[in-house]
Motif scaffolding. Structure first.
Motif, PDB file in Angstrom:
ATOM      1  N   GLY A   1       0.852  -1.178   0.000  1.00 39.88           N
ATOM      2  CA  GLY A   1       0.000   0.000   0.000  1.00 39.88           C
ATOM      3  C   GLY A   1       0.890   1.229   0.000  1.00 39.88           C
ATOM      4  O   GLY A   1       1.962   1.237   0.601  1.00 39.88           O
ATOM      5  N   HIS A   2       0.448   2.266  -0.688  1.00 41.99           N
ATOM      6  CA  HIS A   2       1.220   3.508  -0.759  1.00 41.99           C
ATOM      7  C   HIS A   2       0.342   4.678  -0.344  1.00 41.99           C
ATOM      8  O   HIS A   2      -0.777   4.819  -0.847  1.00 41.99           O
ATOM      9  CB  HIS A   2       1.754   3.738  -2.174  1.00 41.99           C
ATOM     10  CG  HIS A   2       2.450   5.041  -2.334  1.00 41.99           C
ATOM     11  ND1 HIS A   2       3.701   5.286  -1.798  1.00 41.99           N
ATOM     12  CD2 HIS A   2       2.060   6.201  -2.926  1.00 41.99           C
ATOM     13  CE1 HIS A   2       4.052   6.529  -2.083  1.00 41.99           C
ATOM     14  NE2 HIS A   2       3.072   7.101  -2.763  1.00 41.99           N
ATOM     15  N   VAL A   3       0.840   5.482   0.574  1.00 44.88           N
ATOM     16  CA  VAL A   3       0.150   6.699   0.988  1.00 44.88           C
ATOM     17  C   VAL A   3       0.553   7.804   0.025  1.00 44.88           C
ATOM     18  O   VAL A   3       1.701   8.257   0.045  1.00 44.88           O
ATOM     19  CB  VAL A   3       0.520   7.101   2.435  1.00 44.88           C
ATOM     20  CG1 VAL A   3      -0.219   8.370   2.839  1.00 44.88           C
ATOM     21  CG2 VAL A   3       0.253   5.965   3.402  1.00 44.88           C
ATOM     22  N   THR A   4      -0.363   8.218  -0.813  1.00 41.42           N
ATOM     23  CA  THR A   4      -0.076   9.282  -1.769  1.00 41.42           C
ATOM     24  C   THR A   4      -0.181  10.646  -1.100  1.00 41.42           C
ATOM     25  O   THR A   4       0.643  11.522  -1.338  1.00 41.42           O
ATOM     26  CB  THR A   4      -1.043   9.200  -2.960  1.00 41.42           C
ATOM     27  OG1 THR A   4      -0.920   7.902  -3.547  1.00 41.42           O
ATOM     28  CG2 THR A   4      -0.754  10.265  -3.997  1.00 41.42           C
ATOM     29  N   ALA A   5      -1.187  10.826  -0.267  1.00 45.16           N
ATOM     30  CA  ALA A   5      -1.358  12.099   0.432  1.00 45.16           C
ATOM     31  C   ALA A   5      -2.104  11.865   1.740  1.00 45.16           C
ATOM     32  O   ALA A   5      -3.040  11.072   1.802  1.00 45.16           O
ATOM     33  CB  ALA A   5      -2.135  13.079  -0.437  1.00 45.16           C
ATOM     34  N   LEU A   6      -1.657  12.558   2.756  1.00 43.79           N
ATOM     35  CA  LEU A   6      -2.327  12.593   4.053  1.00 43.79           C
ATOM     36  C   LEU A   6      -2.260  14.032   4.520  1.00 43.79           C
ATOM     37  O   LEU A   6      -1.179  14.618   4.560  1.00 43.79           O
ATOM     38  CB  LEU A   6      -1.626  11.693   5.075  1.00 43.79           C
ATOM     39  CG  LEU A   6      -2.072  11.861   6.529  1.00 43.79           C
ATOM     40  CD1 LEU A   6      -3.506  11.379   6.719  1.00 43.79           C
ATOM     41  CD2 LEU A   6      -1.137  11.121   7.457  1.00 43.79           C
ATOM     42  N   SER A   7      -3.404  14.599   4.838  1.00 41.06           N
ATOM     43  CA  SER A   7      -3.402  15.980   5.290  1.00 41.06           C
ATOM     44  C   SER A   7      -4.522  16.200   6.295  1.00 41.06           C
ATOM     45  O   SER A   7      -5.621  15.663   6.138  1.00 41.06           O
ATOM     46  CB  SER A   7      -3.560  16.938   4.101  1.00 41.06           C
ATOM     47  OG  SER A   7      -3.292  18.263   4.499  1.00 41.06           O
ATOM     48  N   VAL A   8      -4.224  17.009   7.303  1.00 46.00           N
ATOM     49  CA  VAL A   8      -5.198  17.377   8.326  1.00 46.00           C
ATOM     50  C   VAL A   8      -5.271  18.898   8.345  1.00 46.00           C
ATOM     51  O   VAL A   8      -4.236  19.574   8.409  1.00 46.00           O
ATOM     52  CB  VAL A   8      -4.785  16.844   9.720  1.00 46.00           C
ATOM     53  CG1 VAL A   8      -5.786  17.270  10.780  1.00 46.00           C
ATOM     54  CG2 VAL A   8      -4.631  15.328   9.691  1.00 46.00           C
ATOM     55  N   ALA A   9      -6.483  19.444   8.292  1.00 43.79           N
ATOM     56  CA  ALA A   9      -6.670  20.892   8.335  1.00 43.79           C
ATOM     57  C   ALA A   9      -6.123  21.436   9.652  1.00 43.79           C
ATOM     58  O   ALA A   9      -6.215  20.785  10.703  1.00 43.79           O
ATOM     59  CB  ALA A   9      -8.150  21.238   8.193  1.00 43.79           C
ATOM     60  N   ALA A  10      -5.560  22.628   9.601  1.00 37.11           N
ATOM     61  CA  ALA A  10      -4.903  23.226  10.767  1.00 37.11           C
ATOM     62  C   ALA A  10      -5.801  23.249  12.001  1.00 37.11           C
ATOM     63  O   ALA A  10      -5.345  22.983  13.114  1.00 37.11           O
ATOM     64  CB  ALA A  10      -4.422  24.632  10.425  1.00 37.11           C
ATOM     65  N   ASP A  11      -7.072  23.539  11.839  1.00 35.97           N
ATOM     66  CA  ASP A  11      -7.997  23.631  12.981  1.00 35.97           C
ATOM     67  C   ASP A  11      -8.265  22.290  13.646  1.00 35.97           C
ATOM     68  O   ASP A  11      -8.823  22.250  14.750  1.00 35.97           O
ATOM     69  CB  ASP A  11      -9.338  24.227  12.542  1.00 35.97           C
ATOM     70  CG  ASP A  11      -9.229  25.694  12.167  1.00 35.97           C
ATOM     71  OD1 ASP A  11      -8.207  26.327  12.507  1.00 35.97           O
ATOM     72  OD2 ASP A  11     -10.176  26.205  11.530  1.00 35.97           O
TER      73      ASP A  11
END
Length: 162
Positions: free
Chosen positions: A59-69
């Motif tokens: 499995g490959h994580v292409t993108a992981l992002s969490v909004a600043a808030d």
């Protein structure tokens, strides 16, 4: 997909074109997870894929992002666990991801989640901020000896990465 702007407005988040996101949604829907607040705002997302052959099936994580808030609520760990479980269900040997070498907060999070720096990729990120990447890996149950996590002793150039 247009509600993702508040999550993507971060210096360490790679932003892709509409077609890129659509490609992942169509081809790897089980690897796409979104955390949405009751008010409709996107709090976090992860997108990835399954790829490789033989013992490189992963499995490959292409993108992981969490909004600043919404940071420091455990959303990133939850998203990673989701992707790891999805990869387990597909009989992957490991999960990998690429992260900017300067993104120490993310690197420390991934280490806490059991990932190791497998190799450094020279010149991986290009554009406004040219930078190397770390390829970080975590073995899954199909790799009980954790062979996928044994670090390389030397960096590789981005042109030599599959």
């Amino acid at each position: 997909m247009f509600k993702f702007n508040n999550v993507n407005l971060d210096i360490n988040t790679e932003t892709y074109g509409f077609q890129f996101y659509l490609h992942y949604m169509i081809n790897f829907p089980e690897y796409y997870q979104v955390a949405e607040h009751p008010n409709g705002q996107i709090m976090a997302y992860v997108m990835g894929k399954i790829e490789g052959r033989d013992t490189n099936w992963h499995g490959h994580v292409t993108a992981l992002s969490v909004a600043a808030d919404y940071r420091r609520l455990g959303l990133a760990a939850y998203m990673m666990e989701y992707l790891e479980k999805t990869s387990e269900a597909r009989n992957a040997y490991f999960v990998d991801l690429f992260v900017r070498v300067s993104n120490t907060v993310a690197i420390e999070l991934y280490k806490k989640l059991g990932y190791v720096v497998y190799r450094q990729i020279l010149g991986y990120y290009t554009g406004e901020r040219d930078e190397d990447a770390y390829d970080m890996r975590k073995s899954l149950s199909r790799d009980p000896e954790k062979k996928a996590m044994v670090p390389l002793s030397h960096p590789v150039h981005s042109r030599d990465v599959d």
